[in-house]
Design a protein around this motif. Structure first.
Motif, PDB file in Angstrom:
ATOM      1  N   ASP A   1       5.540  -5.456  -2.915  1.00  0.00           N
ATOM      2  CA  ASP A   1       5.954  -4.055  -2.818  1.00  0.00           C
ATOM      3  C   ASP A   1       7.278  -3.848  -3.530  1.00  0.00           C
ATOM      4  O   ASP A   1       8.002  -4.804  -3.811  1.00  0.00           O
ATOM      5  CB  ASP A   1       6.095  -3.660  -1.339  1.00  0.00           C
ATOM      6  CG  ASP A   1       4.749  -3.599  -0.636  1.00  0.00           C
ATOM      7  OD1 ASP A   1       3.884  -2.816  -1.096  1.00  0.00           O
ATOM      8  OD2 ASP A   1       4.546  -4.345   0.343  1.00  0.00           O
ATOM      9  N   GLY A   2       7.587  -2.581  -3.768  1.00  0.00           N
ATOM     10  CA  GLY A   2       8.866  -2.257  -4.388  1.00  0.00           C
ATOM     11  C   GLY A   2       8.828  -0.865  -4.976  1.00  0.00           C
ATOM     12  O   GLY A   2       7.760  -0.260  -5.077  1.00  0.00           O
ATOM     13  N   PRO A   3      10.001  -0.348  -5.365  1.00  0.00           N
ATOM     14  CA  PRO A   3      10.075   0.996  -5.953  1.00  0.00           C
ATOM     15  C   PRO A   3       9.500   1.025  -7.364  1.00  0.00           C
ATOM     16  O   PRO A   3       9.114  -0.012  -7.913  1.00  0.00           O
ATOM     17  CB  PRO A   3      11.581   1.290  -5.961  1.00  0.00           C
ATOM     18  CG  PRO A   3      12.243  -0.042  -5.978  1.00  0.00           C
ATOM     19  CD  PRO A   3      11.327  -0.967  -5.228  1.00  0.00           C
ATOM     20  N   ALA A   4       9.449   2.228  -7.932  1.00  0.00           N
ATOM     21  CA  ALA A   4       8.849   2.441  -9.252  1.00  0.00           C
ATOM     22  C   ALA A   4       9.551   1.620 -10.332  1.00  0.00           C
ATOM     23  O   ALA A   4      10.784   1.544 -10.361  1.00  0.00           O
ATOM     24  CB  ALA A   4       8.910   3.928  -9.608  1.00  0.00           C
TER      25      ALA A   4
ATOM     26  N   ASP B   1      -0.289  -5.002  -5.347  1.00  0.00           N
ATOM     27  CA  ASP B   1       1.066  -4.475  -5.453  1.00  0.00           C
ATOM     28  C   ASP B   1       1.077  -2.980  -5.175  1.00  0.00           C
ATOM     29  O   ASP B   1       0.111  -2.281  -5.454  1.00  0.00           O
ATOM     30  CB  ASP B   1       1.717  -4.839  -6.795  1.00  0.00           C
ATOM     31  CG  ASP B   1       1.129  -4.108  -7.987  1.00  0.00           C
ATOM     32  OD1 ASP B   1       0.090  -4.543  -8.501  1.00  0.00           O
ATOM     33  OD2 ASP B   1       1.723  -3.104  -8.401  1.00  0.00           O
ATOM     34  N   GLY B   2       2.163  -2.525  -4.543  1.00  0.00           N
ATOM     35  CA  GLY B   2       2.266  -1.108  -4.188  1.00  0.00           C
ATOM     36  C   GLY B   2       3.543  -0.804  -3.429  1.00  0.00           C
ATOM     37  O   GLY B   2       4.630  -1.279  -3.793  1.00  0.00           O
ATOM     38  N   ARG B   3       3.410  -0.011  -2.369  1.00  0.00           N
ATOM     39  CA  ARG B   3       4.581   0.389  -1.576  1.00  0.00           C
ATOM     40  C   ARG B   3       4.457  -0.062  -0.122  1.00  0.00           C
ATOM     41  O   ARG B   3       5.448  -0.227   0.570  1.00  0.00           O
ATOM     42  CB  ARG B   3       4.732   1.931  -1.574  1.00  0.00           C
ATOM     43  CG  ARG B   3       4.826   2.584  -2.945  1.00  0.00           C
ATOM     44  CD  ARG B   3       6.128   2.230  -3.637  1.00  0.00           C
ATOM     45  NE  ARG B   3       6.360   2.977  -4.882  1.00  0.00           N
ATOM     46  CZ  ARG B   3       5.672   2.815  -6.005  1.00  0.00           C
ATOM     47  NH1 ARG B   3       4.694   1.943  -6.062  1.00  0.00           N
ATOM     48  NH2 ARG B   3       5.975   3.509  -7.088  1.00  0.00           N
ATOM     49  N   ASP B   4       3.198  -0.206   0.339  1.00  0.00           N
ATOM     50  CA  ASP B   4       2.946  -0.463   1.766  1.00  0.00           C
ATOM     51  C   ASP B   4       2.003  -1.641   1.970  1.00  0.00           C
ATOM     52  O   ASP B   4       1.310  -1.715   2.970  1.00  0.00           O
ATOM     53  CB  ASP B   4       2.308   0.794   2.392  1.00  0.00           C
ATOM     54  CG  ASP B   4       0.967   1.139   1.749  1.00  0.00           C
ATOM     55  OD1 ASP B   4       0.722   0.701   0.603  1.00  0.00           O
ATOM     56  OD2 ASP B   4       0.158   1.833   2.383  1.00  0.00           O
ATOM     57  N   ILE B   5       1.957  -2.566   1.015  1.00  0.00           N
ATOM     58  CA  ILE B   5       1.001  -3.679   1.126  1.00  0.00           C
ATOM     59  C   ILE B   5       1.424  -4.609   2.279  1.00  0.00           C
ATOM     60  O   ILE B   5       0.610  -4.946   3.146  1.00  0.00           O
ATOM     61  CB  ILE B   5       0.888  -4.473  -0.203  1.00  0.00           C
ATOM     62  CG1 ILE B   5       0.648  -3.531  -1.375  1.00  0.00           C
ATOM     63  CG2 ILE B   5      -0.232  -5.513  -0.094  1.00  0.00           C
ATOM     64  CD1 ILE B   5      -0.568  -2.645  -1.257  1.00  0.00           C
ATOM     65  N   GLY B   6       2.694  -5.001   2.284  1.00  0.00           N
ATOM     66  CA  GLY B   6       3.157  -5.927   3.322  1.00  0.00           C
ATOM     67  C   GLY B   6       3.266  -5.285   4.693  1.00  0.00           C
ATOM     68  O   GLY B   6       3.203  -5.965   5.719  1.00  0.00           O
TER      69      GLY B   6
END
Ligand code: CDP
Ligand code: CDP
Length: 209
Positions: A6-9, A111-116
């Motif tokens: 995850d992480g920002p753009a 990969d994305g924003r809310d995977i974990g």
């Protein structure tokens, strides 16, 4: 094996996820493309971006096998994606498809924003990729120039910051580091170094389990 990134753009999570999937022989899904696909379909059909029922219906029809990175890379599509991504019913539909993908053999890197935090809370390894907004905007600007679609650095920076703020502030599945995720700040790392650090972290976590 499931790896959550995850992480920002424009933090470099997609590049890293692709390389990790190749390294470990896993499937790869850029979940941002699934939100972008819903947004692109709504824009194309002239449907409203603020109607949850309509957006959720479109989300239920997204074909993970037909996500075209190039066609979905448009700036307008990213902006619209972050608007429909605040809707709980849209997320429920997409998360279901993402989870099915994650559990297919032999495993996957998502990969994305809310995977974990939401999609794969039981992932074998979780990374949260960060980089300063300025570095991320520079990378995205260079990327656009490389694709023959030059963009203005200041506009790209403003766009990333607006999208990040929306992603962090939303009530459902906001962008945030999972408690058990490892932070990887790539501000001063090139792709190769970031990849080697990620492999080190993942192998350490796997050996510990
Ligand atoms: O590639 P970039 O980082 O610019 O964006 P993306 O990963 O393609 O995601 C586009 C938008 O989809 C994000 O700004 C989020 O609003 C949304 N998204 C999300 O809410 N949850 C995810 N797991 C992935 C993306
Ligand atoms: O998936 P996300 O939006 O987080 O970022 P990305 O598409 O993987 O990376 C955005 C741009 O930054 C790409 O052009 C990468 O080649 C570049 N990048 C970089 O220069 N250094 C890194 N450590 C990671 C990515």
């Amino acid at each position: 094996m499931i790896i959550a990134i995850d992480g920002p753009a424009a933090s470099g999570k997609g590049t890293l996820a692709r390389r990790l999937a190749a390294h470990y022989g896993l499937n790869h899904l850029d979940t941002g493309l699934t939100y972008r696909a819903v947004a692109a379909a709504l824009l194309e059909k002239g449907l409203p971006l603020d109607d949850e029922e309509t957006a959720a219906r479109v989300a239920g029809e997204v074909d993970l096998g037909a996500l075209d990175r190039e066609a979905l890379s448009l700036h307008e599509v990213g902006e619209a994606a972050s608007k429909i991504a605040v809707m709980g019913k849209v997320r429920t539909a997409l998360v279901k498809a993402q989870q099915r993908f994650a559990h297919r053999d032999p495993g996957a890197v998502l990969d994305g924003r809310d995977i974990g935090t939401v999609v794969c809370p039981d992932a074998d390894a979780k990374l949260f990729v960060e980089a300063s907004a300025e570095v991320r905007a520079r990378r995205r600007t260079d990327e656009m120039a490389g694709r023959g679609k030059p963009a203005d650095y200041a506009e790209v920076l403003a766009d990333l910051e607006r999208r990040d703020a929306r992603d962090r502030a939303r009530a459902v599945a906001p962008l945030k580091k999972a408690e058990d995720a490892h932070l990887l700040d790539t501000s001063d790392l090139d792709i190769e170094t970031a990849f080697r650090k990620a492999v080190e972290l993942i192998d350490r976590v796997r050996n510990a389990n």
